[in-house]
Each structure stands twice: as structure tokens, then as C-alpha cells.
Design a protein around this motif. Sequence first.
Motif, PDB file in Angstrom:
ATOM      1  N   ALA A   1      21.038 -10.529  53.238  1.00 27.25           N
ATOM      2  CA  ALA A   1      20.252  -9.751  53.041  1.00 27.25           C
ATOM      3  C   ALA A   1      19.507 -10.897  54.974  1.00 27.25           C
TER       4      ALA A   1
ATOM      5  N   ASP B   1      15.376 -13.869  50.084  1.00 26.55           N
ATOM      6  CA  ASP B   1      15.605 -13.377  49.918  1.00 26.55           C
ATOM      7  C   ASP B   1      17.295 -14.020  50.137  1.00 26.55           C
TER       8      ASP B   1
ATOM      9  N   SER C   1      12.057 -11.347  52.870  1.00 23.25           N
ATOM     10  CA  SER C   1      13.385 -11.520  53.272  1.00 23.25           C
ATOM     11  C   SER C   1      13.473 -12.616  53.397  1.00 23.25           C
TER      12      SER C   1
ATOM     13  N   LYS D   1      20.590 -16.092  48.107  1.00 22.18           N
ATOM     14  CA  LYS D   1      21.635 -15.159  48.669  1.00 22.18           C
ATOM     15  C   LYS D   1      22.715 -16.564  48.780  1.00 22.18           C
TER      16      LYS D   1
END
Length: 426
Positions: free
Chosen positions: A105, A160, A157, A164
Motif C-alpha cells: 500500500a 488503504d 491510497s 493496512k
Amino acid sequence: MIKSRTLHSCFAFALLGLMLLGCGRRRELPQAGPPPVTVAPAIEREVVDFDEYTGHVEAISSVDVYAKVSGYLEKVAFQDGALVKTGDLLFLIDKRSYQAEYDQAVSELALFEAKEKLAKTTLARNEKLVTKGAVSQEAFDEAVAAADEATAQVAASKSDIAAKKVNLDYCTISSPIDGRIDRTFVTIGNLVQSGIGNPTLLTTIVSVDPVYVYFDVDELALLKYIEQTNQDTDDRADGSLRDQKIPVELSLADGTIYPHRGIVDFGSNQVNAATGTLTVRAVVPNPDGTLRPGMFARVKVAAGNPYKAVLVPQQAIGANQSNRFVYVMNDKGDAIVKPVTLGTKQGKLQVVKTGLKAGEEVIINGTLLVRPGKPVKADHATMPDPPPIDKNLLRSEIDEEQPSAEKPQDKPKDETKEAAPAPMDS
């Protein structure tokens, strides 16, 4: 014929002899003296009545520790049954796959940031050219859309990466509270499941100090406590048990008195109609960890303020079908029956509400030999004193600065908590 007459004559002489013996002087039995007894004057002392209830201990905070991500258990970093503090490492789940997803990521973010930079550069150049007619309006609109798309991809992004990172952090399981931890339910190498379906319970943690003690009070006692508060404060309170600051004393299963006093801080908002009782909670200090959740204890509560009462030993009290009574020796040395009304027990003594005055000579030993109205042979003694009044159990003696148990986190952590064990491989 002659033999029969002889037998009759012998029988007649024998009967005459027995009659003559029966007419002789009877033997007189010795007269029994007055029965020996022990007498002592009834005493008047200041006492306090207590109510006793059966209670059970519960932890203020209790946490079931579950994993928030699935994976294989890699490390157990505590000793079973140890005291832990908030933030101490408990478990470590294999994080390699989650680390790889996080690194991917991060790389995608770098890619999208590069695309965003190119799109914004193209947009800036086309914005200058479109005014000169060197670039068509359509090409300029496409550059605007491309720049917006690149910006959105960068934002997505970053989100994300945050997700994560959360999953990666969930691989490290720390203690959410201060308390005593149970054993580990999962050993190293086993697969730990997360989610709402069938998550794996890893262990449990309960807070140690202070603790709650719950017990049920009957409604008559509840009304008595509230009325006592109204009398003490000359104010009609709202009936909240928290404001009454009722102290309690605990007796453990082995009969020992728990050294720390508790304070009632909660009462249920309704009486159980089936049992006629109200659930009450007291908060009790537990600095040594003696009290464990689930333990039973006898809860002792002062039923009122101290008062003067006449006291006699319990063995001096007799009973018949109608009432209770004591034997009192009058001035002539005779035993007189006095019906009495009894109150509470005070150690080995019994409170006498009515029927007896302080100073009257009460027969405390030898009552089985006593006959009402008959003289007794008295041996004089003195009454023992009742147990001293514990002022810590009186509401008027409560320390106003005693910390509330509602906020156990307000007290310094190093007062009652042990140092957490160093992480170790299980």
C-alpha cells in the motif's frame, strides 16, 4: 388334710409378720437445700445493631481478550495469573503477511503521488496554453479530470495504508486495563481466528483494586436506612444509597474479618417484586488482592446509631410456649420469673428491650435447677462487656476524603499494582 392346714397356718403367720413390719416407723428422707446458682447484675451499655447479608465479589472491569485479525500465534508475553498494566504486551500474531500488504500500500501511494504530480503539471501547462488557443478546450478538460482523478487515487491510497496499518498494529495485542490476567487459552503456533463468527478467546483480565461486592437488601431494611439518613441530616433525601455513604464490613468464608471497609455506592432502581429485595453494591479496597471475583462474603451493615441497652448472657434466657424469660433473684433470695422482649445479639450477650432493668440480679448459671418462687443459693459474679463499637461502621464517622471507587484510575498506579513481568516466550 393335715398337710393343707399346716400350709395355711404358715401363710397366715407370714402375712401377719409383714403387716407388723409395715406398721413400724418410716425412714425420713433428707431435705434438699436451695440449688446453687450464679447471679450477676444486668448491665446497661451502648450498643449498635447490625444487619448481615450474603454477598459476592465482582471485578469493576473485566475484559475478554480477542484477536482483531486472524493469524498464527507467534508469542505469549506474560505469565499466567500475573498482574499486568495498560499497554503491556500480551500476544504477538505473525505479522509478515500484514507487513507485506502494508508495504504494498505504501508503494502504491508513491505511484499515485507520482501520477498526481504529472497530472497537475500537465494541467498547469494546458491552463496557460488554452488561453492562447494552443490547446483545445477538450484537451484542457481532460487534463483537469486527470488531475482530479490522480488526487482521488492518492487519497484512496492513504486510506488503504491507514487500514493496512491498523491490521498490522492488531498483530500486537496489549492489555487494555490494569488487572490480573488469566492463563492463556491458546498456545504458540495455533491459528487465531477473528471476526464476529467464531473468534478465538485468548485470555481474560479483571481489575484488582478496588472491587465490587453485590448483596440483596430486603425492602424493610432499605426503608430503615433511608429513614435513618433523613433523621441524621434533617432533610428528605432522594432515596439514593450513594449519598448515604453507608459503610460495610466483610467476613470471608473462613470467618475472618476483612481488614478494609467498603462504602455502598449503588442501589438498583427497583425492588424485585418476586423476592422483595433490592440489589445493592458496595465498593471495597483490595490493595493486597485478597478478594477475587466470584468469592462469597458476609456483609455487615450498621442498622442505626448507637443506643443504650440492657444486656444479659444468652444462656440466662429461657423459653416456654408463650414467651422468653429470665430468672431474677429478689431481696429474699427467691427466684422470680420475668418475661422479656429480646433484641439483637452482641457477642455472647443479648439485648433485652423490655422486662428487665439494669442492676437486677439475673441468674446466669444453674437455671435448670431453679424453681419459680423458691429460694436459691447464689454465687455472685459480674457480667462480661459486649464487643466494643467499631466507629468505622458508623456513617457519622466516615472519612469524607475517602476516594470514590467510581474512578479507580484516579489513584496512583504504583499504590497497589505489582510491576508487570518482563515479556517472555511461552
